[in-house]
Design a protein around this motif. Sequence first.
Motif, mmCIF file in Angstrom:
data_model
loop_
_atom_site.group_PDB
_atom_site.id
_atom_site.type_symbol
_atom_site.label_atom_id
_atom_site.label_comp_id
_atom_site.label_asym_id
_atom_site.label_seq_id
_atom_site.Cartn_x
_atom_site.Cartn_y
_atom_site.Cartn_z
ATOM 1 N N TYR A 46 0.870 -1.174 0.000
ATOM 2 C CA TYR A 46 0.000 0.000 0.000
ATOM 3 C C TYR A 46 0.910 1.228 0.000
ATOM 4 O O TYR A 46 1.915 1.240 0.715
ATOM 5 N N PRO A 47 0.600 2.266 -0.784
ATOM 6 C CA PRO A 47 1.533 3.406 -0.853
ATOM 7 C C PRO A 47 1.914 3.985 0.508
ATOM 8 O O PRO A 47 3.082 4.300 0.756
ATOM 9 N N ARG A 48 0.938 4.111 1.414
ATOM 10 C CA ARG A 48 1.260 4.703 2.724
ATOM 11 C C ARG A 48 2.038 3.755 3.627
ATOM 12 O O ARG A 48 2.518 4.155 4.685
ATOM 13 N N TYR A 49 2.181 2.496 3.197
ATOM 14 C CA TYR A 49 3.067 1.575 3.921
ATOM 15 C C TYR A 49 4.494 1.646 3.368
ATOM 16 O O TYR A 49 5.354 0.883 3.773
ATOM 17 N N PHE A 50 4.719 2.529 2.423
ATOM 18 C CA PHE A 50 6.064 2.743 1.870
ATOM 19 C C PHE A 50 6.616 1.480 1.206
ATOM 20 O O PHE A 50 7.815 1.249 1.233
ATOM 21 N N ASN A 51 5.762 0.648 0.621
ATOM 22 C CA ASN A 51 6.276 -0.619 0.082
ATOM 23 C C ASN A 51 5.717 -1.002 -1.286
ATOM 24 O O ASN A 51 5.646 -2.179 -1.623
ATOM 25 N N THR A 52 5.316 -0.022 -2.089
ATOM 26 C CA THR A 52 4.913 -0.345 -3.458
ATOM 27 C C THR A 52 6.169 -0.711 -4.257
ATOM 28 O O THR A 52 7.291 -0.381 -3.846
ATOM 29 N N PRO A 53 6.013 -1.375 -5.409
ATOM 30 C CA PRO A 53 7.204 -1.782 -6.173
ATOM 31 C C PRO A 53 8.129 -0.616 -6.486
ATOM 32 O O PRO A 53 9.353 -0.723 -6.307
ATOM 33 N N ASN A 54 7.589 0.535 -6.918
ATOM 34 C CA ASN A 54 8.458 1.662 -7.264
ATOM 35 C C ASN A 54 9.112 2.275 -6.023
ATOM 36 O O ASN A 54 10.280 2.666 -6.055
ATOM 37 N N GLN A 55 8.369 2.350 -4.916
ATOM 38 C CA GLN A 55 8.959 2.878 -3.676
ATOM 39 C C GLN A 55 10.114 1.996 -3.214
ATOM 40 O O GLN A 55 11.183 2.500 -2.843
ATOM 41 N N VAL A 56 9.911 0.687 -3.256
ATOM 42 C CA VAL A 56 10.957 -0.244 -2.798
ATOM 43 C C VAL A 56 12.188 -0.151 -3.703
ATOM 44 O O VAL A 56 13.326 -0.105 -3.233
ATOM 45 N N ALA A 57 11.938 -0.077 -5.017
ATOM 46 C CA ALA A 57 13.057 -0.010 -5.970
ATOM 47 C C ALA A 57 13.903 1.240 -5.731
ATOM 48 O O ALA A 57 15.134 1.175 -5.661
ATOM 49 N N LEU A 58 13.244 2.380 -5.565
ATOM 50 C CA LEU A 58 13.993 3.629 -5.365
ATOM 51 C C LEU A 58 14.715 3.634 -4.011
ATOM 52 O O LEU A 58 15.833 4.141 -3.892
ATOM 53 N N SER A 59 14.073 3.039 -3.005
ATOM 54 C CA SER A 59 14.727 2.942 -1.686
ATOM 55 C C SER A 59 16.045 2.188 -1.796
ATOM 56 O O SER A 59 17.036 2.546 -1.153
ATOM 57 N N GLN A 60 16.054 1.134 -2.628
ATOM 58 C CA GLN A 60 17.290 0.342 -2.781
ATOM 59 C C GLN A 60 18.392 1.185 -3.415
ATOM 60 O O GLN A 60 19.562 1.114 -3.027
ATOM 61 N N LYS A 61 18.013 2.014 -4.381
ATOM 62 C CA LYS A 61 19.012 2.869 -5.029
ATOM 63 C C LYS A 61 19.591 3.869 -4.020
ATOM 64 O O LYS A 61 20.799 4.058 -3.930
ATOM 65 N N ILE A 62 18.720 4.487 -3.230
ATOM 66 C CA ILE A 62 19.182 5.506 -2.273
ATOM 67 C C ILE A 62 20.005 4.858 -1.161
ATOM 68 O O ILE A 62 21.033 5.396 -0.748
ATOM 69 N N ALA A 63 19.596 3.675 -0.703
ATOM 70 C CA ALA A 63 20.395 2.961 0.308
ATOM 71 C C ALA A 63 21.785 2.684 -0.247
ATOM 72 O O ALA A 63 22.793 2.940 0.425
ATOM 73 N N ALA A 64 21.864 2.212 -1.490
ATOM 74 C CA ALA A 64 23.175 1.902 -2.087
ATOM 75 C C ALA A 64 24.024 3.168 -2.195
ATOM 76 O O ALA A 64 25.223 3.153 -1.924
ATOM 77 N N LEU A 65 23.404 4.280 -2.572
ATOM 78 C CA LEU A 65 24.150 5.537 -2.720
ATOM 79 C C LEU A 65 24.709 6.029 -1.387
ATOM 80 O O LEU A 65 25.745 6.669 -1.342
#
Length: 391
Positions: A46-65
């Motif tokens: 759910y978008p407000r759970y911060f776990n949609t596919p696009n939210q998760v994908a971008l989080s991985q990029k920012i974590a790596a950076l």
Amino acid sequence: MSSRKKGVNTICTHVGEIKDEQFKGAISPLYMSTSYAFEDVEVKRYPRYFNTPNQVALSQKIAALEHAEAALIFGSGMAAISTALLAFLGTGDHVVLQKTLYGGTYNFINEEFPKYGIEYSFTEGLEAHDFEAKIQENTKVVFIETPSNPLLTITDLKAIAQIAKKNGLVSMIDNTFASPINQNPIDFGIDVIIHSATKYMGGHSDICAGAVASTQENIERISQLAKNLGGSLSDHTVWLLERSIKTMGIRVKAQNSNAQHMAEYLEAHSEIDRVYYPGLPNHPDHVLAKAQMKGFGGMLSFELNADYDASLFQKSLQLIKPSMSLASVESTVISPTLASHALLSPEERKSQGIADGLIRFSVGIEEPEDLITDIEQALKSVRSNKMAATH
Ligand SMILES: *Cc1c(COP(=O)(O)O)cnc(C)c1O
């Protein structure tokens, strides 16, 4: 695949991308669903759970950076800052805050913390002992911002991390001005890294977003509160931000180089009194900045001679835009006295080192020669205006 760590531009371009299995498109597909099948009970998306596919994908990029285990994307920098702070602070707790903080953070703390019964102290200076002096028995968090706005002061990341570890505090940094390209505070032991993604991550003055990076454990704690506060980012904007970050490395490196060029030009200029840029050898913390930053950033400030009016100077610029925000591909300026610090009294501004002629300069990716031409013509225009007025 080799286990060699990927270079920063490769992370910007590829980490976290969603493979388009159906059509083999080159970029991550955008999933706008607010409703996902309930079959997989382990992940309620759910978008407000911060776990949609696009939210998760971008989080991985920012974590790596940020060399972090995990990250979360927010609807604004302030949503990220407020949620991160409140995740570690409750009634009766205390936080030590760096003396100079972004205005929005300052307002959030001053206006909201008293309602929650959260105590706070600002440091007198930026040295390690200034932070230690403010620690109390109930202190839980220490919060810094480096380089700072608008005078580009530098706080010692390693020293703050050590103080935090010694006293059992969570250390947090607003890393917006540096961007993950120029500074990775986790490598120096800072626990929680916060960004206004509206700035260098977005980079085109068209996205408002925020991000937090930290350990998996800290991110879980922050996401618990984030769900309740509801400061999530629309998937459409998440997708735009993913695209923007692909070019962040090359943008920021161009901005570093342009800012260095402009700082050196301004410093040699007879009509400029002072330049604040950590990349200049005479910046009081140049050596420290060199030790903890990979680049000195695209932000600088300078003081016009007393006989130049800041407002008139800004109005005379033709290419560089006087504007509120920063960190975009286009160069912008702001007069702290007339804008961000206008509500302070002249004495308060003076005590913070903010002169009336101070101009904060967010250097873009234009050719430096064109920026110099613009500044020269603006100074000339202010001069001739003044001559006309005195004759
Ligand atoms: C802009 C900014 C923020 C706030 O971010 P928003 O995206 O406007 O909420 C926080 N810290 C710094 C240093 C900023 O420049």
